[in-house]
Design a protein around this motif. Structure first.
Motif, mmCIF file in Angstrom:
data_model
loop_
_atom_site.group_PDB
_atom_site.id
_atom_site.type_symbol
_atom_site.label_atom_id
_atom_site.label_comp_id
_atom_site.label_asym_id
_atom_site.label_seq_id
_atom_site.Cartn_x
_atom_site.Cartn_y
_atom_site.Cartn_z
ATOM 1 N N GLY A 54 5.786 25.843 9.603
ATOM 2 C CA GLY A 54 6.485 25.828 10.885
ATOM 3 C C GLY A 54 7.240 24.521 10.998
ATOM 4 O O GLY A 54 6.664 23.453 10.802
ATOM 5 N N ALA A 55 8.526 24.617 11.292
ATOM 6 C CA ALA A 55 9.342 23.404 11.362
ATOM 7 C C ALA A 55 10.288 23.489 12.550
ATOM 8 O O ALA A 55 11.046 24.448 12.673
ATOM 9 N N THR A 56 10.209 22.500 13.404
ATOM 10 C CA THR A 56 11.192 22.354 14.473
ATOM 11 C C THR A 56 11.667 20.917 14.442
ATOM 12 O O THR A 56 10.869 19.995 14.335
ATOM 13 N N GLY A 57 12.962 20.740 14.474
ATOM 14 C CA GLY A 57 13.536 19.398 14.400
ATOM 15 C C GLY A 57 14.535 19.323 13.269
ATOM 16 O O GLY A 57 14.571 20.187 12.391
ATOM 17 N N GLN A 58 15.310 18.296 13.299
ATOM 18 C CA GLN A 58 16.341 18.121 12.282
ATOM 19 C C GLN A 58 15.837 17.253 11.140
ATOM 20 O O GLN A 58 14.942 16.443 11.313
ATOM 21 N N GLY B 15 12.234 27.032 12.486
ATOM 22 C CA GLY B 15 11.290 28.109 12.788
ATOM 23 C C GLY B 15 10.205 28.147 11.737
ATOM 24 O O GLY B 15 9.616 27.127 11.401
ATOM 25 N N THR B 16 9.952 29.331 11.166
ATOM 26 C CA THR B 16 8.893 29.492 10.179
ATOM 27 C C THR B 16 9.467 29.890 8.827
ATOM 28 O O THR B 16 10.286 30.795 8.741
ATOM 29 N N SER B 17 9.036 29.198 7.793
ATOM 30 C CA SER B 17 9.423 29.520 6.418
ATOM 31 C C SER B 17 8.170 29.889 5.640
ATOM 32 O O SER B 17 7.139 29.233 5.774
ATOM 33 N N ALA B 18 8.265 30.924 4.819
ATOM 34 C CA ALA B 18 7.149 31.330 3.970
ATOM 35 C C ALA B 18 7.353 30.759 2.577
ATOM 36 O O ALA B 18 8.455 30.814 2.035
ATOM 37 N N VAL B 19 6.290 30.190 2.016
ATOM 38 C CA VAL B 19 6.320 29.717 0.631
ATOM 39 C C VAL B 19 5.157 30.367 -0.113
ATOM 40 O O VAL B 19 4.092 30.586 0.456
ATOM 41 N N LYS B 20 5.387 30.685 -1.371
ATOM 42 C CA LYS B 20 4.351 31.287 -2.207
ATOM 43 C C LYS B 20 3.852 30.207 -3.160
ATOM 44 O O LYS B 20 4.633 29.578 -3.875
ATOM 45 N N VAL B 21 2.536 29.977 -3.138
ATOM 46 C CA VAL B 21 1.941 28.991 -4.029
ATOM 47 C C VAL B 21 1.157 29.711 -5.124
ATOM 48 O O VAL B 21 0.474 30.707 -4.861
ATOM 49 N N LEU B 22 1.296 29.216 -6.337
ATOM 50 C CA LEU B 22 0.527 29.697 -7.487
ATOM 51 C C LEU B 22 -0.212 28.491 -8.046
ATOM 52 O O LEU B 22 0.407 27.600 -8.634
#
Length: 184
Positions: A87-91, A144-151
């Motif tokens: 979750g990220a809000t801000g520049q 907003g929200t970004s999805a990342v996939k971790v392996l």
């Protein structure tokens, strides 16, 4: 001589009194308020989107496993796959994403014998592998929200000669997201 000294002291005291009175004048001043508003801070959060899955990927296998029920031998390679939400809000937000090394505990000889690697991908955030640490990724999340996939992969190389009858606890595997200072 005594009269000269006394006269000088009296004269200096008189001058000091006159100057003290001269220093009590006031300067004019004024003030005004502006129509400025508040400045608020943004946010940066990390959460798991699901429970994740462990898979035995030794020699091309793709078998789901429970790490607590398998016995690792030299040559075994296990991979943990999970989607994390940022979750990220801000520049100007950028952050380092990695696994928390201290979240993997167990027998020191077996821990030292294993290799641990992390891979991160995303379709909604910019992800670049760090040049300083192969297991750290610089993530620039979208607003907003970004999805990342971790392996996350843990392997006991075929050449390992230590760590017999040991255990590695990966049940508390954790990932960290740390903001990078602007301009760094």
């Amino acid at each position: 001589m005594h009269k000269i000294v006394t006269g000088t002291i009296a004269g200096a005291a008189g001058i000091a009194l006159l100057l003290g009175g001269a220093g009590t004048f006031a300067l004019w001043n004024a003030n005004a308020s502006t129509a400025a508003t508040t400045v608020s801070s943004g946010t940066l959060t990390l959460s798991a989107a699901n429970d994740g899955v462990w898979t035995d990927i030794t020699n091309g296998r793709s078998t789901t496993i429970n790490p607590a029920n398998v016995l690792m031998v030299p040559g075994n390679k296990y991979q943990f796959t999970q989607t994390l939400n940022i979750g990220a809000t801000g520049q100007d937000l950028k952050a380092n994403l990695t696994y928390a090394n201290q979240s993997i505990t167990g027998d020191s000889a077996l821990l030292a014998a294993t290799t641990k690697t992390l891979s991160v991908t995303s379709t909604s955030a910019s992800v670049v592998q760090s040049t300083a640490n192969a297991n750290t990724f610089v993530v620039s999340p979208a607003a907003g929200t970004s999805a990342v996939k971790v392996l996350f992969t843990i392997e006991l190389p075929s050449s390992a000669t230590t760590g017999q009858n040991g255990s590695v606890n990966v049940g508390a595997l954790a990932f960290t997201l740390t903001q990078i200072a602007i301009g760094s």
